[in-house]
Write a protein that holds these residues in place. Structure first.
Motif, PDB file in Angstrom:
ATOM      1  N   ARG A 150     -15.129   4.833   5.100  1.00 40.47           N
ATOM      2  CA  ARG A 150     -13.773   4.439   4.753  1.00 40.47           C
ATOM      3  C   ARG A 150     -13.670   3.697   3.430  1.00 40.47           C
ATOM      4  NH1 ARG A 150     -12.579  -0.984   5.982  1.00 40.47           N
ATOM      5  NH2 ARG A 150     -14.352  -2.090   6.872  1.00 40.47           N
ATOM      6  N   ALA A 151     -14.796   3.137   2.935  1.00 33.19           N
ATOM      7  CA  ALA A 151     -14.744   2.245   1.781  1.00 33.19           C
ATOM      8  C   ALA A 151     -14.109   2.871   0.540  1.00 33.19           C
ATOM      9  CB  ALA A 151     -16.144   1.712   1.460  1.00 33.19           C
ATOM     10  N   PRO A 152     -14.523   4.066   0.094  1.00 37.86           N
ATOM     11  CA  PRO A 152     -13.921   4.594  -1.140  1.00 37.86           C
ATOM     12  C   PRO A 152     -12.403   4.756  -1.050  1.00 37.86           C
ATOM     13  CG  PRO A 152     -15.939   5.774  -0.621  1.00 37.86           C
ATOM     14  CD  PRO A 152     -15.629   4.923   0.569  1.00 37.86           C
ATOM     15  N   ARG A 153     -11.920   5.280   0.078  1.00 39.46           N
ATOM     16  CA  ARG A 153     -10.476   5.473   0.223  1.00 39.46           C
ATOM     17  C   ARG A 153      -9.751   4.131   0.270  1.00 39.46           C
ATOM     18  NH1 ARG A 153      -7.127   5.316   4.640  1.00 39.46           N
ATOM     19  NH2 ARG A 153      -5.095   6.319   4.328  1.00 39.46           N
ATOM     20  N   HIS A 154     -10.254   3.202   1.029  1.00 39.98           N
ATOM     21  CA  HIS A 154      -9.589   1.913   1.152  1.00 39.98           C
ATOM     22  C   HIS A 154      -9.585   1.163  -0.179  1.00 39.98           C
ATOM     23  CE1 HIS A 154      -9.819   1.444   5.832  1.00 39.98           C
ATOM     24  NE2 HIS A 154      -9.213   2.538   5.439  1.00 39.98           N
ATOM     25  N   LEU A 175       0.826  -1.202   0.000  1.00 41.37           N
ATOM     26  CA  LEU A 175       0.000   0.000   0.000  1.00 41.37           C
ATOM     27  C   LEU A 175       0.867   1.262   0.000  1.00 41.37           C
ATOM     28  CD1 LEU A 175      -2.606  -1.122   2.676  1.00 41.37           C
ATOM     29  CD2 LEU A 175      -2.823  -1.232   0.191  1.00 41.37           C
ATOM     30  N   PRO A 176       0.489   2.263  -0.790  1.00 40.99           N
ATOM     31  CA  PRO A 176       1.283   3.496  -0.839  1.00 40.99           C
ATOM     32  C   PRO A 176       1.179   4.340   0.420  1.00 40.99           C
ATOM     33  CG  PRO A 176      -0.680   3.694  -2.198  1.00 40.99           C
ATOM     34  CD  PRO A 176      -0.619   2.268  -1.759  1.00 40.99           C
ATOM     35  N   GLU A 177       0.168   4.079   1.231  1.00 41.16           N
ATOM     36  CA  GLU A 177       0.030   4.771   2.525  1.00 41.16           C
ATOM     37  C   GLU A 177      -0.776   3.877   3.451  1.00 41.16           C
ATOM     38  OE1 GLU A 177      -3.404   7.915   2.223  1.00 41.16           O
ATOM     39  OE2 GLU A 177      -2.189   8.052   0.397  1.00 41.16           O
ATOM     40  N   PRO A 178      -0.730   4.099   4.752  1.00 39.30           N
ATOM     41  CA  PRO A 178      -1.427   3.207   5.689  1.00 39.30           C
ATOM     42  C   PRO A 178      -2.933   3.171   5.475  1.00 39.30           C
ATOM     43  CG  PRO A 178       0.196   4.545   6.844  1.00 39.30           C
ATOM     44  CD  PRO A 178       0.098   5.104   5.458  1.00 39.30           C
ATOM     45  N   PHE A 179      -3.505   1.999   5.673  1.00 40.57           N
ATOM     46  CA  PHE A 179      -4.955   1.850   5.630  1.00 40.57           C
ATOM     47  C   PHE A 179      -5.617   2.617   6.761  1.00 40.57           C
ATOM     48  CE2 PHE A 179      -7.498  -1.883   3.661  1.00 40.57           C
ATOM     49  CZ  PHE A 179      -7.306  -1.357   2.395  1.00 40.57           C
ATOM     50  N   LEU A 180      -5.061   2.454   7.965  1.00 40.40           N
ATOM     51  CA  LEU A 180      -5.722   2.971   9.156  1.00 40.40           C
ATOM     52  C   LEU A 180      -5.227   4.373   9.515  1.00 40.40           C
ATOM     53  CD1 LEU A 180      -5.757  -0.229  11.392  1.00 40.40           C
ATOM     54  CD2 LEU A 180      -7.569   0.663   9.933  1.00 40.40           C
ATOM     55  N   SER A 236      -9.603  -8.533  -4.690  1.00 40.24           N
ATOM     56  CA  SER A 236     -10.981  -8.038  -4.728  1.00 40.24           C
ATOM     57  C   SER A 236     -10.996  -6.623  -5.295  1.00 40.24           C
ATOM     58  CB  SER A 236     -11.581  -8.044  -3.324  1.00 40.24           C
ATOM     59  OG  SER A 236     -10.879  -7.157  -2.468  1.00 40.24           O
ATOM     60  N   THR A 237     -12.048  -6.315  -6.038  1.00 39.77           N
ATOM     61  CA  THR A 237     -12.174  -4.968  -6.596  1.00 39.77           C
ATOM     62  C   THR A 237     -12.601  -3.958  -5.541  1.00 39.77           C
ATOM     63  OG1 THR A 237     -14.464  -5.435  -7.238  1.00 39.77           O
ATOM     64  CG2 THR A 237     -12.747  -5.811  -8.901  1.00 39.77           C
ATOM     65  N   ALA A 238     -13.241  -4.438  -4.473  1.00 40.91           N
ATOM     66  CA  ALA A 238     -13.761  -3.530  -3.452  1.00 40.91           C
ATOM     67  C   ALA A 238     -13.547  -4.157  -2.081  1.00 40.91           C
ATOM     68  CB  ALA A 238     -15.241  -3.240  -3.689  1.00 40.91           C
ATOM     69  N   ILE A 239     -12.302  -4.142  -1.629  1.00 37.56           N
ATOM     70  CA  ILE A 239     -11.953  -4.833  -0.391  1.00 37.56           C
ATOM     71  C   ILE A 239     -12.806  -4.379   0.791  1.00 37.56           C
ATOM     72  CG2 ILE A 239     -10.089  -3.196   0.139  1.00 37.56           C
ATOM     73  CD1 ILE A 239      -8.578  -5.546   1.408  1.00 37.56           C
ATOM     74  N   ALA A 240     -13.184  -3.104   0.797  1.00 40.45           N
ATOM     75  CA  ALA A 240     -13.943  -2.553   1.916  1.00 40.45           C
ATOM     76  C   ALA A 240     -15.438  -2.460   1.631  1.00 40.45           C
ATOM     77  CB  ALA A 240     -13.401  -1.176   2.275  1.00 40.45           C
ATOM     78  N   GLY A 241     -15.895  -3.082   0.546  1.00 39.33           N
ATOM     79  CA  GLY A 241     -17.314  -3.020   0.204  1.00 39.33           C
ATOM     80  C   GLY A 241     -17.603  -1.932  -0.810  1.00 39.33           C
ATOM     81  N   ASP A 242     -18.856  -1.844  -1.209  1.00 35.07           N
ATOM     82  CA  ASP A 242     -19.221  -0.928  -2.291  1.00 35.07           C
ATOM     83  C   ASP A 242     -19.887   0.361  -1.824  1.00 35.07           C
ATOM     84  OD1 ASP A 242     -21.621  -1.940  -1.452  1.00 35.07           O
ATOM     85  OD2 ASP A 242     -22.141  -2.918  -3.360  1.00 35.07           O
ATOM     86  N   SER A 243     -19.805   0.652  -0.540  1.00 32.04           N
ATOM     87  CA  SER A 243     -20.385   1.902  -0.040  1.00 32.04           C
ATOM     88  C   SER A 243     -19.648   3.104  -0.617  1.00 32.04           C
ATOM     89  CB  SER A 243     -20.300   1.953   1.488  1.00 32.04           C
ATOM     90  OG  SER A 243     -20.731   3.212   1.970  1.00 32.04           O
ATOM     91  N   LEU A 244     -20.376   4.173  -0.856  1.00 31.69           N
ATOM     92  CA  LEU A 244     -19.779   5.409  -1.347  1.00 31.69           C
ATOM     93  C   LEU A 244     -19.474   6.376  -0.206  1.00 31.69           C
ATOM     94  CD1 LEU A 244     -22.013   6.020  -4.500  1.00 31.69           C
ATOM     95  CD2 LEU A 244     -19.771   4.903  -4.353  1.00 31.69           C
TER      96      LEU A 244
END
Length: 257
Positions: free
Chosen positions: A205-209, A132-137, A194-202
């Protein structure tokens, strides 16, 4: 001692670092070792394992504090890596296995391959080991992630919420330096992401992750162009929701290994 279950699966225990690690093996064909991830057990991966055993000699196991493995005094990336090392060292296989890792298990697989050249035939990395180019959390994610950790701890029992929370933060550090490990690997490597590791919510955190996840894979393939990747239109549960797709990709990509 090795015993056979009613279904014919060979089951035995590896003891390491004060922990009992349950191992199971069944199937026929090319040896394949499947390493689960954090908050995931070999029982959780039953469908995927069953599909792979049709044409592979599949070994899988539970990491410390997971499934049927005993609890441990410490839970860390290095401790889990020690579990994987112990299981692989105990195997008596006719040829070098392909190592398949899911989530945290993918990161463990990369670190093992970098440290133990010549011991495995190839790597398949399922939704993990992503530089990852920057931390997830970030600070904004901590409250939600702590709630997730509490829910996972309640579901699994052995690991506390603080264990899971700390491991999540540690994984950001591990993935921040994982490109160095890839540079030490001279093996066929294939990623299934996965194309959407954090789910498909807009929202949240989902869009950034999800953007970070794709950016990490693009970074990996730019730095290591010999690595190939397949994307599955799913979230991080792809091994459960899309097990037949994952199994078919693994089969199709193992020929070069």
């Amino acid at each position: 001692m090795t015993v056979r279950s009613d279904s014919g699966i060979r089951c035995y225990t590896v003891r390491h670092d004060g922990v009992s690690i349950p191992v199971s093996r069944d199937g026929r064909g090319r040896p394949l070792v499947l390493c689960p991830g954090l908050n995931c057990t070999q029982a959780d991966l039953y469908e995927l394992v069953s599909l792979l055993r049709r044409d592979h000699d599949v070994v899988t196991f539970d990491l410390r504090g997971h499934g049927l493995a005993s609890p441990a005094e410490r839970y860390s990336f290095d401790a889990f890596l020690g579990d994987l090392v112990a299981v692989l060292a105990d195997l008596d296989l006719p040829s070098s296995p392909v190592l398949v890792g899911y989530s945290l298990g993918a990161d463990l697989a990369v670190h093992y391959a970098a440290a133990c050249p010549g011991t495995i035939a190839g790597l398949v990395l399922i939704d993990g080991a992503n530089p990852l180019p920057e931390p997830f959390l970030t600070d904004a994610d901590l409250t939600e992630f702590r709630a997730i950790a509490e829910a996972e701890a309640a579901r699994h029992g052995s690991l506390t919420a603080e264990d899971i929370f700390g491991l999540g933060k540690e994984m950001d550090v591990v993935r921040g330096g994982i490109l160095d490990r890839y540079q030490k690997i001279d093996l066929p490597v294939h990623a299934i992401m996965s194309t959407a590791i954090a789910g498909d919510s807009l929202e949240g955190r989902a869009p950034r992750h999800n953007r970070l996840w794709r950016a990490g894979v693009e970074r990996l393939m730019h730095e290591q162009p010999h690595i190939s990747a397949d994307w599955i239109d799913a979230d991080h549960r792809l091994v459960f929701t899309h097990a037949p797709d994952v199994a078919e990709i693994i089969r199709s990509r193992l020929a070069p290994c």
